[in-house]
Design a protein around this motif. Structure first.
Motif, PDB file in Angstrom:
ATOM      1  N   SER A 173       0.905  -1.659   0.390  1.00 28.23           N
ATOM      2  CA  SER A 173       0.252   0.068  -0.068  1.00 28.23           C
ATOM      3  C   SER A 173       0.641   1.191  -0.154  1.00 28.23           C
ATOM      4  O   SER A 173       0.317   2.328  -0.639  1.00 28.23           O
ATOM      5  CB  SER A 173      -1.501  -0.189   1.346  1.00 28.23           C
ATOM      6  N   ASN A 197       2.557   1.708  -3.397  1.00 27.74           N
ATOM      7  CA  ASN A 197       1.780   2.013  -4.460  1.00 27.74           C
ATOM      8  C   ASN A 197       0.764   3.630  -4.237  1.00 27.74           C
ATOM      9  O   ASN A 197       1.270   4.375  -4.892  1.00 27.74           O
ATOM     10  CB  ASN A 197       0.293   1.344  -4.466  1.00 27.74           C
ATOM     11  N   ARG A 229      -0.799   0.723 -10.693  1.00 28.43           N
ATOM     12  CA  ARG A 229       0.548   1.219 -10.469  1.00 28.43           C
ATOM     13  C   ARG A 229       1.084  -0.016 -10.214  1.00 28.43           C
ATOM     14  O   ARG A 229       2.224  -0.132  -9.167  1.00 28.43           O
ATOM     15  CB  ARG A 229       0.256   2.180  -9.897  1.00 28.43           C
ATOM     16  N   ALA A 230       0.822  -1.680 -10.109  1.00 28.88           N
ATOM     17  CA  ALA A 230       1.856  -2.550  -9.481  1.00 28.88           C
ATOM     18  C   ALA A 230       2.724  -2.517 -10.712  1.00 28.88           C
ATOM     19  O   ALA A 230       3.580  -3.147 -10.266  1.00 28.88           O
ATOM     20  CB  ALA A 230       0.015  -4.043 -10.073  1.00 28.88           C
ATOM     21  N   VAL A 250       5.196  -0.017  -8.655  1.00 34.49           N
ATOM     22  CA  VAL A 250       5.039  -0.501  -7.362  1.00 34.49           C
ATOM     23  C   VAL A 250       6.514  -1.825  -7.713  1.00 34.49           C
ATOM     24  O   VAL A 250       7.455  -1.943  -6.983  1.00 34.49           O
ATOM     25  CB  VAL A 250       4.170  -1.642  -6.573  1.00 34.49           C
TER      26      VAL A 250
END
Length: 147
Positions: free
Chosen positions: A62, A65, A121-122, A125
């Motif tokens: 989290s 991200n 946004r993975a 990340v």
């Protein structure tokens, strides 16, 4: 025309507020199994899913991200479980294949009465230094990218 599949396709919505109640292990297994049945280019099935239920790891993802987003707060909206989907970037259709996995995961969740939201946004990340460390801990090869 009405049937369960059409109903799910037309009525599933993204959720941005969660109760914090963890899905059961049986529910999570069923959801992950549905991801295995997503179609893929040449039926290669190269996508990888990782179900994160450990709060510390979930919170780390989290934070990573949110950093990409450039904001504070929880981009996962308090969801207790997060499923990361990663695709093998050496396969030309890895983004499409991983996206189909995510669709199956969301529809399976909906069919079990569980809410979902696709959080982007993975890709960023898991390209970050911390994200690469997490992939190494999960024993996921370097060429796998977040979807």
């Amino acid at each position: 025309m009405e049937n369960n599949v059409m109903n799910a396709l037309l009525s599933r919505r993204s959720c941005r507020s969660y109760t914090g109640e963890m899905p059961t292990s049986e529910e999570l297994k069923a959801i992950l199994n549905a991801g295995l049945y997503a179609p893929s280019g040449k039926n290669n099935q190269t996508s990888v899913t990782v179900c994160v239920t450990d709060k510390a790891v979930r919170d780390k993802l989290s934070c990573l991200n949110a950093e990409v987003l450039g904001r504070d707060g929880d981009p996962f909206y308090g969801a207790p479980a997060v499923i990361a989907v990663l695709g093998d970037s050496t396969c030309p259709l890895y983004v499409q294949d991983g996206s189909l996995v995510m669709q199956n995961l969301m529809l399976a969740s909906y069919s079990l009465g569980l809410a979902t939201c696709w959080i982007n946004r993975a890709y960023e990340v898991f390209r970050s230094l911390e994200g690469k460390k997490i992939k190494q801990e999960w024993k996921i090869p370097e060429q796998y990218e977040g979807i």
